[in-house]
Design an enzyme around this catalytic site. Sequence first.
Site, short mmCIF file in Angstrom:
data_model
loop_
_atom_site.label_atom_id
_atom_site.label_comp_id
_atom_site.label_asym_id
_atom_site.label_seq_id
_atom_site.Cartn_x
_atom_site.Cartn_y
_atom_site.Cartn_z
N THR A 13 0.37 -1.20 0.16
CA THR A 13 -0.06 -0.31 -0.02
C THR A 13 0.77 1.19 0.36
OG1 THR A 13 -0.02 -0.37 2.56
CG2 THR A 13 -1.82 -0.98 1.07
N HIS A 110 8.36 3.59 9.41
CA HIS A 110 8.28 2.86 10.11
C HIS A 110 7.21 3.56 10.89
CE1 HIS A 110 8.99 0.11 13.07
NE2 HIS A 110 9.41 1.37 14.38
N GLU A 181 1.35 7.03 7.36
CA GLU A 181 2.35 6.95 6.25
C GLU A 181 1.78 6.55 5.24
OE1 GLU A 181 3.28 2.23 6.71
OE2 GLU A 181 2.52 2.44 8.82
#
Length: 208
Positions: A13, A110, A181
């Site tokens: 993704t 991360h 993210e």
Amino acid sequence: MLKIAVCVSGGGTNLQALIDGVQNGLITNTRIVRVISNNRNAYALERAKQAGVDAVCVSPRDYDDRGQFNQALLKAVDEAEPDLIVLAGFLVVVPPELIRKYENRIVNIHPSLIPSFCGTGYYGLKVHEAALARGVKVTGATVHFVDEGTDTGPIIMQKPVAVQEGDTPETLQRRVMEEAEWVILPESIHLIANGRVQVTDGHVKISG
Ligand code: GRF
């Protein structure tokens, strides 16, 4: 034009966020030149193919030992001649020779606010399990350059995400991806591609 190689292991993704960002102009001056997966079943490979991006699999299973796998990985990267390597959910210990060769030219995403919940053993859902176990109210994601430590390199960008009552590791993981993210990874690449990211003494400065 910044040429990037994206290393993946799973669903991809974050890779998709990069493909979309390049297509819709959120990321400028950038071309994804190759996607490399260590896992031949990674859906990320399919996403690359659908986007018309060169995609290869370098699996440790196809090599007798780690040294040979590392060499093959290095070769797959070098062949693409990238300016930047993006680790987007890449569950492989990156060979030190690759890190040395591409100093400050490898970035990782991360799923926590480093230095919380990072380092050896903190990957995937484990990160979110640990955040919930500690009872933090805020978590998030970090994009950083990769050095020879685990999650210790210079931090480029971070974004906080609120933990909600009743969160499970899965719901928290999803929210961190959606809110952090998929936002800060494309943004970081855009900044790098436009020459706005400088590393000095282990610290990142963003200009402009
Ligand atoms: C993301 O949570 C990323 O931060 C992590 O692995 C996950 C990868 O997801 N290190 P995807 O393959 O990009 O969907």
